[in-house]
Design an enzyme around this catalytic site. Structure first.
Site: not given
Ligand code: SF4
Length: 482
Positions: A296, A104, A292, A299, A100, A191, A447, A257
């Site tokens: 996902y 983001c 968000h 990422c 991660c 995060t 996550e 985290e």
């Molecule tokens: Fe982390 Fe993915 Fe969230 Fe970006 S979108 S902060 S990489 S979990």
């Protein structure tokens, strides 16, 4: 200064002088702490990619607020193309960090707050939107990392905020004066918190009448007085303290985290973007979560690419890559990964413009995307473990590899298929271990399950968004039923 390099970013975080509780000690030198450093490296990548000739076009964009060239991680999306590019960029970051990369959350929070503050001003005659534009223009100009903070501790989950034995279990306003408010509470699972310059705090759920003190959205710098950071543990994290990279799995990069405590933190008026407008709080939660959940689809797919690659490589090293069942399992991993990516792209392509002018993804498809992400990485991890074999859980340590007696035995009996080096085989197995059961599994699996909301949260939105009555009408029309 716009468009910082990774090195300039790390220096800027150092300059904040943050402290955190890490493994029972208060550490003030976080950027060099061996547990923290891999996570800050991952964020630094989001800066360096904006300077790398090959990735510059993907990572740079034009600000709608200032007209300046900015890092895309601070962009307010201006089209569905921007939404699609976001997912492609996140996949790239997952590819190169395999974790991660943390940046983001604030980006998604900003896009949600931008449109919600506009709508709130229309409904209530407030001036939050202008405040937020000014705030975010500074974030873009100074190329900052902003942590988006939503998840409250919640205590007894059958009770509303005001019914809790301790009302601070949901972050709330405890004092007001003409200059601003004082807030108290905590945000969990944060995060990249101590790798951030700023925090954007949002309510954790839609608030009701009488819950105005909990309907608060604001920004504070991460070094504001009253903030306390407690570093979260990850499986096998102390391997990073043992001095050998070989046992770590992903030595360069990692995630972070933090449990963040707000102990009477002052927020000036200009940094408040919602204060008591309960009718806007649920919308803000859903919109942030939607962005968000879209993220996902980029990422986790990028990290999944690495897992597929490592699994295919270990199959080769084990000499089984031509077996038909192995090839089929790799195909299944690819299918699962690309299905998640398809959802990320689809919810972006079907996005729409908000009243405030920025673009929002398709809410239904973003939630379908995240629902798949709560399942598919687990299946991919199962297939990777299946193909890698039992050594993924039983490898001897790097120290024993150096031992005068054990070392030669280990090298002899861990020999891979011809043409492959034994230590390289250990590296690949450790990477798979890291992602499926070790420190990397926090980002890749836990996550995926709980980040941006646990599975039931998506199912509630899917149920709401799917318009089941229109589907019933389709069936009835076909059958001539009134
Ligand atoms: Fe982390 Fe993915 Fe969230 Fe970006 S979108 S902060 S990489 S979990």
């Amino acid at each position: 200064m716009a468009l910082k390099t990774g090195e300039q970013y790390v220096e800027s975080i150092k300059g904040l002088g943050l402290e955190a509780h890490v493994l029972g000690e208060v550490s003030g030198n976080l950027t060099d702490h061996p547990l923290v450093r891999p996570s800050i490296n991952a964020v630094a990548k989001t800066y360096d990619c904006a300077h790398d000739e090959a990735t510059k076009p993907l990572f740079r964009a034009r600000s709608s607020l200032t007209g300046e060239e900015i890092n895309r991680f601070t962009l307010l999306h201006q089209s569905t193309d921007d939404l699609i590019t976001k997912v492609r960029l996140q996949r790239h970051c997952g590819n190169v960090t395999c974790c991660c990369f943390q940046r983001c959350v604030g980006w998604d929070a900003a896009n949600a707050i931008f449109s919600v503050t506009y709508e709130c001003d229309q409904a209530h005659g407030t001036n939050y939107h202008e405040r937020f534009r000014t705030y975010w223009a500074r974030v873009q100009t100074e190329d900052l990392v902003v942590d988006g903070a939503m998840t409250d501790p919640k205590g007894d989950r059958s009770k509303r905020p005001g019914e809790q034995a301790d009302p601070d279990l949901f972050l709330r306003v405890v004092e007001r004066d003409s200059d601003g408010v004082v807030v108290r509470g905590a945000k969990f699972h944060q995060t990249g918190m101590v790798n951030s310059h700023e925090i954007l705090v949002m309510p954790t759920l839609g608030m009701r009448e009488g819950e105005e003190d909990w309907a608060i959205c604001f920004a504070v710098p991460t070094n504001a007085p009253g903030l306390h950071y407690i570093y979260g543990r990850q499986a096998s994290d102390t391997r990073k303290l043992e001095g050998s990279d070989l046992d770590v799995g992903n030595p360069a990069f990692g995630s972070q985290e933090i449990m963040t405590v707000f102990d009477n933190v002052f927020v000036p008026n200009e940094n408040i973007f919602l204060d008591g407008e309960i009718d806007q709080s649920g919308k803000l939660v859903e919109r942030f979560a939607g962005y968000h959940r879209q993220s996902y689809g980029g990422c986790k797919v990028g990290v999944g690419d690495v897992l597929i690659g490592a699994t295919a490589l270990i199959a080769r090293m084990n000499g089984v890559d031509r077996a038909s069942h192995i090839r089929d399992k790799i195909v299944e991993m690819i299918h699962l990964n690309e299905t998640m990516f398809s959802c990320g792209v689809a919810c972006s392509a079907l996005g729409h413009q908000t009243a405030a002018g920025n673009y929002e993804m398709d809410m239904l498809l973003a939630n379908v995307c995240k629902q798949n992400v709560t399942r598919f990485p687990y299946e991919m991890a199962r297939l990777a473990t299946d193909i890698a074999g039992g050594l993924v859980g039983t490898l001897p340590s790097a120290k024993d590899l150096e031992g005068p007696v054990a070392g030669p035995y280990i090298r002899k009996y861990l020999a891979a298929a011809e043409g492959f080096d034994t230590i390289d085989r250990v590296k690949v197995l450790r990477l798979i271990e890291n992602m499926t059961t070790g420190a990397g599994a926090v980002a890749y699996l836990i996550e995926s399950m709980h980040g941006a909301g646990s599975p039931m949260a998506q199912r509630l939105v899917i149920a709401r968004q799917a318009d089941i009555e229109s589907k019933i009408a389709l069936a009835k029309r076909l059958l001539n039923i009134d």
